[in-house]
Design an enzyme around this catalytic site. Structure first.
Site, mmCIF file in Angstrom:
data_model
loop_
_atom_site.group_PDB
_atom_site.id
_atom_site.type_symbol
_atom_site.label_atom_id
_atom_site.label_comp_id
_atom_site.label_asym_id
_atom_site.label_seq_id
_atom_site.Cartn_x
_atom_site.Cartn_y
_atom_site.Cartn_z
ATOM 1 N N SER A 1 -4.386 2.558 4.988
ATOM 2 C CA SER A 1 -4.633 1.839 3.741
ATOM 3 C C SER A 1 -4.476 0.329 3.916
ATOM 4 O O SER A 1 -5.261 -0.467 3.394
ATOM 5 C CB SER A 1 -3.675 2.348 2.656
ATOM 6 O OG SER A 1 -4.008 1.801 1.399
ATOM 7 N N LYS B 1 0.809 -1.224 0.000
ATOM 8 C CA LYS B 1 0.000 0.000 0.000
ATOM 9 C C LYS B 1 0.840 1.271 0.000
ATOM 10 O O LYS B 1 0.483 2.274 0.618
ATOM 11 C CB LYS B 1 -0.974 0.006 1.193
ATOM 12 C CG LYS B 1 -1.775 -1.264 1.353
ATOM 13 C CD LYS B 1 -2.466 -1.721 0.072
ATOM 14 C CE LYS B 1 -3.540 -0.776 -0.386
ATOM 15 N NZ LYS B 1 -4.201 -1.244 -1.649
ATOM 16 N N HIS C 1 7.327 -7.225 -1.915
ATOM 17 C CA HIS C 1 7.273 -6.477 -0.660
ATOM 18 C C HIS C 1 8.345 -6.957 0.308
ATOM 19 O O HIS C 1 8.414 -6.467 1.452
ATOM 20 C CB HIS C 1 5.896 -6.628 -0.010
ATOM 21 C CG HIS C 1 4.761 -6.100 -0.835
ATOM 22 N ND1 HIS C 1 4.789 -4.854 -1.417
ATOM 23 C CD2 HIS C 1 3.570 -6.658 -1.191
ATOM 24 C CE1 HIS C 1 3.657 -4.652 -2.085
ATOM 25 N NE2 HIS C 1 2.910 -5.731 -1.963
#
Length: 344
Positions: A177, A72, A148
């Site tokens: 988020s 995010k 990530h």
């Protein structure tokens, strides 16, 4: 055949108290639990090690581009920008899924709850199967990779070989988020409050955290010629300037017309409507019945991957106490560094 590099990290042992907190907060991971990996205690499903060993030995080519972010933080936005720049603004060829068609999501298997992974393996959804089970080695070169993972869990030769673009976002907005994201993908207790989640976020007790070790590791590599470090807030403030910066980094020259087209294509409102990037195709798949899906869509639980993309949205969600607690945490973690986050 290249000899695999030994993966140097095991799942760290956790206390019964940690397991209890994680089970309450993220019940979907109960079958195997969550555990910290590596020197920064990066949180993943406890059965992730075999996947992490594969990722550590992933092939890396000199023309490959890796997008490395926390969740995010503008990942999808940057992926679309990079792919179009590298492919000379070929919008027609971009009419296919960002992932899995154009990008490889490196650790998707590793971060997915075991039973969900197996449901996809046994299921009938071809998009989810390609996303999760297509080997990186089968991708055409140059490869486009999204991850990530922190840099120390990526291939050791990554920054010596490929181009890496890292995007950081202020932790307050990322927290909000991510809180919503984990609800969309049903990976957290739906009754958890944002303030409860913020406490877990600060403690690093959320899948794919902790925050600051991830960001600072990349920040410390910002002068590496193969690294471009961007801030989400700069993309919001000066999208055109960031497009130029990325193009220069990738050795591409854009005309004024191409810049105009990219800027229009990449504004958040356009991205949110773009079915090839907004994950509506993947989110449309669900084991729920038609009646259950209709009820879910009619409720407040709208399945939107792209929500607002705003800076400062946290102000609508945090209590004063949580905001102050996060501010103190940010100041403490950034002491002695040159990073300054814009929080809106």
């Amino acid at each position: 055949m290249t000899t695999p590099v030994p993966f140097p990290y095991e799942a760290q042992p956790v206390s019964a108290e940690f397991q209890k907190r994680m089970s309450a907060a993220y019940p979907v991971f109960d079958p195997v639990g969550l555990a910290p990996f590596g020197p920064t205690g990066y949180i993943m499903p406890a059965d992730a090690r075999p996947f992490l060993e594969q990722h550590y030995n992933a092939p890396v080519g000199p023309d490959d581009v890796w997008i490395v972010t926390l969740p995010k933080c503008g990942t999808t936005w940057t992926q679309e920008m990079v792919w179009l720049i590298k492919n000379d603004c070929d919008y027609e060829s971009a009419k296919c899924l960002l992932s899995p068609d154009r990008y490889h999501f490196l650790e998707i298997c590793a971060i997915t709850a075991t039973q969900c992974r197996e449901e996809i393996r046994q299921g009938q959804n071809p998009v989810s199967k390609r996303l999760m089970f297509t080997p990186l080695q089968e991708r055409p070169e140059p490869r486009f990779v999204k991850t990530h993972l922190p840099l120390h869990l990526c291939p050791p030769t990554l920054l010596d070989t490929a181009k890496v673009i890292y995007v950081a976002r202020n932790p307050k907005d990322m927290c909000v988020s991510y809180f919503n994201h984990l609800k969309v993908f049903e990976e957290r207790d739906p009754n958890m409050s944002i303030d409860e989640f913020a406490n877990l976020f600060i403690a690093g007790e959320v899948s794919q955290l902790p925050f600051f070790p991830h960001v600072l590791e990349a920040w410390n590599q910002r002068h590496n010629p193969n690294m471009l470090f961007l801030f989400f807030e700069d993309l919001k403030r000066d999208l055109r300037g960031c497009i130029k910066k990325v193009a220069d980094f990738l050795g591409k020259s854009l005309t004024g017309e191409q810049l105009d087209g990219l800027e229009s294509h990449l504004i958040f409102s356009s991205m949110k409507k773009n079915p090839w990037v907004n994950k509506s195709v993947i989110l449309a798949y669900s084991p729920l019945t038609a009646e259950q899906l209709a009820a879910k869509e009619a409720s407040s639980q709208k399945t939107e991957f792209m929500r607002k993309g705003e800076t400062g949205d946290w102000k609508k969600h945090f209590s004063k106490e949580t905001s102050a607690k996060m501010d103190a945490w940010i100041d403490r973690e950034l002491a002695g560094t040159e990073i300054k986050f814009v929080t809106g």
